[in-house]
Design an enzyme around this catalytic site. Structure first.
Site, PDB file in Angstrom:
ATOM      1  N   HIS A  26       0.838  -1.206   0.000  1.00 10.24           N
ATOM      2  CA  HIS A  26       0.000   0.000   0.000  1.00 10.24           C
ATOM      3  C   HIS A  26       0.875   1.259   0.000  1.00 10.24           C
ATOM      4  CE1 HIS A  26      -3.069  -2.717   2.198  1.00 10.24           C
ATOM      5  NE2 HIS A  26      -3.638  -2.426   1.043  1.00 10.24           N
ATOM      6  N   LYS A  42     -14.961  -6.928   5.234  1.00  8.14           N
ATOM      7  CA  LYS A  42     -14.071  -7.733   6.078  1.00  8.14           C
ATOM      8  C   LYS A  42     -14.325  -7.464   7.567  1.00  8.14           C
ATOM      9  CE  LYS A  42     -10.588  -7.613   2.502  1.00  8.14           C
ATOM     10  NZ  LYS A  42      -9.430  -6.885   1.982  1.00  8.14           N
ATOM     11  N   SER A  52      -2.708  -8.190   3.103  1.00  4.19           N
ATOM     12  CA  SER A  52      -2.935  -7.987   4.534  1.00  4.19           C
ATOM     13  C   SER A  52      -3.239  -9.309   5.220  1.00  4.19           C
ATOM     14  CB  SER A  52      -4.089  -7.001   4.745  1.00  4.19           C
ATOM     15  OG  SER A  52      -3.782  -5.758   4.155  1.00  4.19           O
ATOM     16  N   ARG A  90      -2.584  -6.260  -8.217  1.00  4.03           N
ATOM     17  CA  ARG A  90      -1.418  -7.134  -8.056  1.00  4.03           C
ATOM     18  C   ARG A  90      -1.323  -8.162  -9.171  1.00  4.03           C
ATOM     19  NH1 ARG A  90      -2.792  -9.140  -2.314  1.00  4.03           N
ATOM     20  NH2 ARG A  90      -4.778  -8.698  -3.302  1.00  4.03           N
TER      21      ARG A  90
HETATM   22  N1  ACO Z   1       0.535  -4.329  -2.759  1.00  5.38           N
HETATM   23  C1  ACO Z   1       0.288  -5.440  -2.073  1.00  5.38           C
HETATM   24  N2  ACO Z   1      -0.930  -5.780  -1.651  1.00  5.38           N
HETATM   25  C2  ACO Z   1      -1.970  -4.968  -1.924  1.00  5.38           C
HETATM   26  C3  ACO Z   1      -1.784  -3.799  -2.644  1.00  5.38           C
HETATM   27  C4  ACO Z   1      -0.467  -3.479  -3.077  1.00  5.38           C
HETATM   28  N3  ACO Z   1      -0.204  -2.384  -3.764  1.00  5.38           N
HETATM   29  N4  ACO Z   1      -2.976  -3.205  -2.781  1.00  5.38           N
HETATM   30  C5  ACO Z   1      -3.875  -3.972  -2.176  1.00  5.38           C
HETATM   31  N5  ACO Z   1      -3.268  -5.046  -1.659  1.00  5.38           N
HETATM   32  C6  ACO Z   1      -3.929  -6.133  -0.937  1.00  5.38           C
HETATM   33  C7  ACO Z   1      -4.250  -5.783   0.468  1.00  5.38           C
HETATM   34  O1  ACO Z   1      -3.213  -6.132   1.328  1.00  5.38           O
HETATM   35  C8  ACO Z   1      -5.517  -6.533   0.721  1.00  5.38           C
HETATM   36  O2  ACO Z   1      -5.267  -7.854   1.118  1.00  5.38           O
HETATM   37  P1  ACO Z   1      -6.392  -8.757   1.856  1.00  5.38           P
HETATM   38  O3  ACO Z   1      -7.489  -8.995   0.849  1.00  5.38           O
HETATM   39  O4  ACO Z   1      -5.653  -9.972   2.236  1.00  5.38           O
HETATM   40  O5  ACO Z   1      -6.894  -7.964   3.038  1.00  5.38           O
HETATM   41  C9  ACO Z   1      -6.191  -6.548  -0.617  1.00  5.38           C
HETATM   42  O6  ACO Z   1      -5.159  -6.372  -1.564  1.00  5.38           O
HETATM   43  C10 ACO Z   1      -7.180  -5.427  -0.785  1.00  5.38           C
HETATM   44  O7  ACO Z   1      -7.445  -4.796   0.445  1.00  5.38           O
HETATM   45  P2  ACO Z   1      -7.425  -3.267   0.645  1.00  5.38           P
HETATM   46  O8  ACO Z   1      -6.375  -2.642  -0.210  1.00  5.38           O
HETATM   47  O9  ACO Z   1      -7.339  -2.988   2.094  1.00  5.38           O
HETATM   48  O10 ACO Z   1      -8.819  -2.848   0.058  1.00  5.38           O
HETATM   49  P3  ACO Z   1     -10.208  -3.576   0.223  1.00  5.38           P
HETATM   50  O11 ACO Z   1     -10.398  -4.466  -0.957  1.00  5.38           O
HETATM   51  O12 ACO Z   1     -10.350  -4.181   1.557  1.00  5.38           O
HETATM   52  O13 ACO Z   1     -11.146  -2.299   0.105  1.00  5.38           O
HETATM   53  C11 ACO Z   1     -13.216  -1.079  -0.054  1.00  5.38           C
HETATM   54  C12 ACO Z   1     -12.486  -2.432  -0.172  1.00  5.38           C
HETATM   55  C13 ACO Z   1     -12.643  -0.120  -1.072  1.00  5.38           C
HETATM   56  C14 ACO Z   1     -13.069  -0.505   1.317  1.00  5.38           C
HETATM   57  C15 ACO Z   1     -14.691  -1.356  -0.385  1.00  5.38           C
HETATM   58  O14 ACO Z   1     -15.176  -2.386   0.431  1.00  5.38           O
HETATM   59  C16 ACO Z   1     -15.578  -0.118  -0.211  1.00  5.38           C
HETATM   60  O15 ACO Z   1     -15.555   0.766  -1.030  1.00  5.38           O
HETATM   61  N6  ACO Z   1     -16.347  -0.059   0.889  1.00  5.38           N
HETATM   62  C17 ACO Z   1     -17.245   1.045   1.170  1.00  5.38           C
HETATM   63  C18 ACO Z   1     -18.698   0.641   0.896  1.00  5.38           C
HETATM   64  C19 ACO Z   1     -19.028   0.767  -0.570  1.00  5.38           C
HETATM   65  O16 ACO Z   1     -19.018   1.835  -1.171  1.00  5.38           O
HETATM   66  N7  ACO Z   1     -19.369  -0.380  -1.196  1.00  5.38           N
HETATM   67  C20 ACO Z   1     -19.763  -0.391  -2.588  1.00  5.38           C
HETATM   68  C21 ACO Z   1     -18.531  -0.468  -3.478  1.00  5.38           C
HETATM   69  S1  ACO Z   1     -18.345  -2.048  -4.152  1.00  5.38           S
HETATM   70  C22 ACO Z   1     -17.748  -3.057  -2.906  1.00  5.38           C
HETATM   71  O17 ACO Z   1     -17.561  -2.640  -1.804  1.00  5.38           O
HETATM   72  C23 ACO Z   1     -17.454  -4.465  -3.188  1.00  5.38           C
END
Ligand code: ACO
Length: 159
Positions: free
Chosen positions: A17, A41, A128, A90
Site C-alpha cells: 500500500h 471484512k 494484509s 497485483r
Molecule cells: N501491494 C500489495 N498488496 C496490496 C496492494 C499493493 N499495492 N494493494 C492492495 N493489496 C492487498 C491488500 O493487502 C488486501 O489484502 P487482503 O485482501 O488480504 O486484506 C487486498 O489487496 C485489498 O485490500 P485493501 O487494499 O485494504 O482494500 P479492500 O479491498 O479491503 O477495500 C473497499 C475495499 C474499497 C473498502 C470497499 O469495500 C468499499 O468501497 N467499501 C465502502 C462501501 C461501498 O461503497 N461499497 C460499494 C462499493 S463495491 C464493494 O464494496 C465491493
C-alpha cells in the site's frame, strides 16, 4: 491538480500500500488514503487504530492525507470533491473483484473514474491477510509492513 481517493480496509497497511501511495503521489496532486469503516471484512484493528497507523506512516508525505469514512465510497469521494478512485492491482486474481467494484462505483456515479496502478513486483506476494497469518504464528514480517505496523501486530497477537 487532481485529487485521488485511495480506499481500502488497510487491516493492516502493508508496504505494498505504502509503495503504491508514494508512486501515485507523483501522478496526482493529492492522495486521500480513505480507511473504510464499512468493508466486507472483519478487521483485526479498529477503524481508529487503522487511521492512526496510516497517519503516522504518511506523516512526512506532504500531498498525502488520511481519513476514515463510513458508508458508500462514492458518497465520500463526492464529499471530498475528488474525481478519481485509486486502486492497486497485483495479479490477475485481483481483476475480477476490482472490475466488479469499479463497475458498481461507476454505476453509482458516472463522474468518478477508477484508476489502477500496477503494484511493484516486490509486493506481488503480499496481502494484509497473508501478513496477519504469518505474524499470528510467530513468523517474521519485517520488511513486509512498516515497522510501526509490525510492532502493533505483535502486540495484538501477544508476541
Ligand atoms: N501491494 C500489495 N498488496 C496490496 C496492494 C499493493 N499495492 N494493494 C492492495 N493489496 C492487498 C491488500 O493487502 C488486501 O489484502 P487482503 O485482501 O488480504 O486484506 C487486498 O489487496 C485489498 O485490500 P485493501 O487494499 O485494504 O482494500 P479492500 O479491498 O479491503 O477495500 C473497499 C475495499 C474499497 C473498502 C470497499 O469495500 C468499499 O468501497 N467499501 C465502502 C462501501 C461501498 O461503497 N461499497 C460499494 C462499493 S463495491 C464493494 O464494496 C465491493
Amino acid at each position: 491538480n487532481c485529487i485521488a481517493v485511495y480506499p481500502g480496509t488497510f487491516d493492516p497497511l502493508t508496504n505494498g500500500h505504502v509503495s503504491l501511495v508514494r508512486r501515485a503521489a507523483k501522478v496526482f496532486g493529492a492522495i486521500i488514503v480513505a480507511v473504510a469503516g464499512d468493508s466486507h471484512k472483519t478487521p483485526l484493528f479498529s477503524l481508529d487504530e487503522r487511521v492512526a497507523i496510516a497517519e503516522a506512516v504518511f506523516d512526512h508525505d506532504a500531498s498525502v492525507m488520511v481519513e476514515g469514512f463510513n458508508g458508500l465510497l462514492v458518497d465520500y469521494v463526492r464529499r471530498r470533491r475528488a474525481n478519481v478512485i485509486l486502486r492497486g492491482m497485483r495479479a490477475i486474481s485481483d481483476f475480477e473483484f476490482e472490475f466488479q467494484m469499479a463497475l458498481m462505483n461507476r454505476k453509482l456515479d458516472r463522474s468518478i473514474e477508477t484508476v489502477f496502478i500496477m503494484t511493484d513486483y516486490k509486493w506481488l506476494y503480499i496481502s494484509s491477510t497473508i501478513v496477519k497469518e504469518v505474524c499470528k504464528h510467530g513468523g517474521e514480517i519485517r520488511g513486509m509492513v512498516p515497522e510501526l505496523v509490525r510492532e502493533r501486530m505483535r502486540e495484538k497477537y501477544g508476541l
